[in-house]
Design an enzyme around this catalytic site. Structure first.
Site, PDB file in Angstrom:
ATOM      1  N   LYS A   1      -8.637   2.864  -0.165  1.00 26.13           N
ATOM      2  CA  LYS A   1      -7.274   2.359  -0.883  1.00 26.13           C
ATOM      3  C   LYS A   1      -7.466   1.641  -2.358  1.00 26.13           C
ATOM      4  O   LYS A   1      -6.599   1.585  -2.996  1.00 26.13           O
ATOM      5  CB  LYS A   1      -6.816   1.159   0.045  1.00 26.13           C
ATOM      6  CG  LYS A   1      -6.190   2.055   1.195  1.00 26.13           C
ATOM      7  CD  LYS A   1      -5.239   1.034   2.051  1.00 26.13           C
ATOM      8  CE  LYS A   1      -4.467   1.821   3.042  1.00 26.13           C
ATOM      9  NZ  LYS A   1      -5.421   2.177   4.352  1.00 26.13           N
TER      10      LYS A   1
ATOM     11  N   GLU B   1       4.458  -3.378   0.630  1.00 23.81           N
ATOM     12  CA  GLU B   1       4.371  -3.963   2.180  1.00 23.81           C
ATOM     13  C   GLU B   1       3.088  -3.516   2.802  1.00 23.81           C
ATOM     14  O   GLU B   1       2.045  -2.881   2.163  1.00 23.81           O
ATOM     15  CB  GLU B   1       5.461  -2.751   2.646  1.00 23.81           C
ATOM     16  CG  GLU B   1       4.844  -1.238   2.952  1.00 23.81           C
ATOM     17  CD  GLU B   1       4.325  -0.601   1.590  1.00 23.81           C
ATOM     18  OE1 GLU B   1       4.713  -0.968   0.584  1.00 23.81           O
ATOM     19  OE2 GLU B   1       3.469   0.300   1.684  1.00 23.81           O
TER      20      GLU B   1
ATOM     21  N   SER C   1     -13.042   7.720   5.329  1.00 30.17           N
ATOM     22  CA  SER C   1     -12.275   6.978   4.428  1.00 30.17           C
ATOM     23  C   SER C   1     -12.568   5.337   4.303  1.00 30.17           C
ATOM     24  O   SER C   1     -12.312   4.877   3.361  1.00 30.17           O
ATOM     25  CB  SER C   1     -10.796   7.247   4.955  1.00 30.17           C
ATOM     26  OG  SER C   1     -10.562   6.933   6.246  1.00 30.17           O
TER      27      SER C   1
END
Ligand SMILES: *Cc1c(COP(=O)(O)O)cnc(C)c1O
Length: 391
Positions: A82, A104, A371
């Site tokens: 991310k 969000e 990930s």
């Protein structure tokens, strides 16, 4: 439309206006050498890129088939892919003269990443989070506050991710002047799916380069988990023209795709509109957006990035699903075999690789995009196994 029949900007006028401004800015900077250079600078010096392409030798030998490599996005700063995306979008926001980031968050992972980059770039940060999620994820709420962000509790509807998106969009539309909306995956209205993919495609580019160096060929398979689809599209993108590389997205089958408790959008979804984009969506019998379930908070999204819907329809990528139980088994397996505790999201991709590797010869190679790291999931997995850890 950007991706065949998928993508677009399905928004009310006041939000469309804001999105158009982001689109114009992204068009202006996406090929700007200075912008790209600055992006790469922070990837290298802050996020710790390039991440390793690690040969999982114990696992490969144990399974007795294909050679397995892990792309170690878990070793990035903040422990997942991310960070790549938030660096890119925050740099664009700065170029646009914005002083504040709004986002969000569901379980809190994207909120923490956004708060991190806001701290680095000295920007204000406001994270919208459902009241129910705030209760469940107290540690991530505190992390965001520690990083200097304000966490806004969203108290309407089901008080989870969907309402958090609505609330964040609403807040954004009221302060467009100096605020940038930073989306957490390759989803939402154009240009977000394209832009997030561009910020994540470094994953696939690094895989290609490292694999060529180690094996003198391209991998046979690239496998990644799919929630909104950002780590997967990042891993796939540089291989799309290399038809000999099979691309496999792994969704969450939860308690089974024959039950109501899953998040297998690609397998079970229909074409529809969600969060400003046309894509595949899980709908209930009335045609409303369905509730989704997965043990993994990062994968339980009722839509999927529009580029995945496109790759699915034109058959360039295949999409499979893995249950909670299979993912937890893979979580434990990788921990014991390689000394690497994967995020429960990533464990879905590992689980599919375990099935696939056994069916292939030793001359084949599989790259699994890891990930993120699993520290955040340890407590939940313990409780899945019936253990109660004391705080
Ligand atoms: C958020 C997250 C995901 C899911 O998001 P995508 O956009 O589908 O990549 C997967 N893995 C980890 C570790 C995450 O934090």
């Amino acid at each position: 439309m950007e991706f065949g029949q998928f993508g677009g900007q399905y928004l009310p006028p006041h939000i469309l206006k804001a999105v158009k401004e982001v689109e114009e800015a992204y068009d202006r900077y996406k090929d700007d050498p200075l912008f790209l250079e600055e992006f790469q600078f922070y990837l290298n010096t802050y996020a710790n890129r390039p991440s390793l392409l690690y040969h999982a030798k114990n696992m490969s030998e144990d399974l007795g088939g294909a050679k397995i490599y892990l792309k170690r996005e878990d070793l990035n700063h903040t422990g997942a892919h991310k960070i790549n995306n938030v660096i890119g979008q925050a740099l664009l926001a700065k170029r646009m003269g914005k002083k504040k980031l709004i986002a969000e968050t569901g379980a809190g992972q994207h909120g923490v990443a956004t708060a991190t980059i806001a701290a680095l770039f000295n920007m204000a940060c406001e994270i919208h989070m459902g009241a129910v999620d705030i209760q469940k994820q107290a540690l991530n709420v505190y992390r965001m506050e520690l990083l200097g962000a304000k966490v806004v509790s969203v108290d309407f509807g089901l008080k989870t991710l969907k309402e958090a998106v609505d609330s964040a969009l609403d807040a954004w539309s009221n302060e467009l002047e100096d605020t940038f909306y930073l989306i957490g995956s390759a989803v939402g209205p154009h240009p977000y799916p394209t832009m997030v993919r561009d910020f994540q495609k470094v994953i696939g580019m690094e895989i290609k380069q490292a694999h060529l160096k180690l094996e003198h060929k391209l991998p046979d398979y690239v496998i990644a988990c799919v929630g909104g689809g950002s780590n997967a599209i990042g891993a796939f993108y540089d291989f799309i023209d290399n038809k000999e590389v099979t691309l496999i997205g792994v969704e969450a089958a939860g308690k089974g795709i024959e039950t109501k408790f899953h998040a297998a959008t690609m397998t079970r979804g229909k074409n529809g509109v969600i969060h400003g984009m046309r894509t595949k969506v899980l709908l209930d019998d009335n045609g409303d957006i369905d509730e989704v379930y997965s043990i993994s908070a990062g994968l339980d999204y009722p839509g999927v990035g529009p580029e995945h819907a496109y790759l699915f329809d034109n058959k360039r990528a295949i999409y499979v699903s893995i249950t909670d139980e299979e993912a937890v088994n893979a979580f434990e397996y990788l921990s014991k075999k390689e000394g690497i505790i994967p995020a429960i999201e990533s464990a879905h991709a590992v689980a599919y690789a375990m099935v696939l590797a056994r069916t292939l010869g030793k001359d084949k190679s599989i790259v699994v995009n890891l990930s993120g790291r699993g520290d955040k999931d340890v407590k939940q997995i313990a409780s899945y196994r019936g253990l109660k850890l004391i705080d």
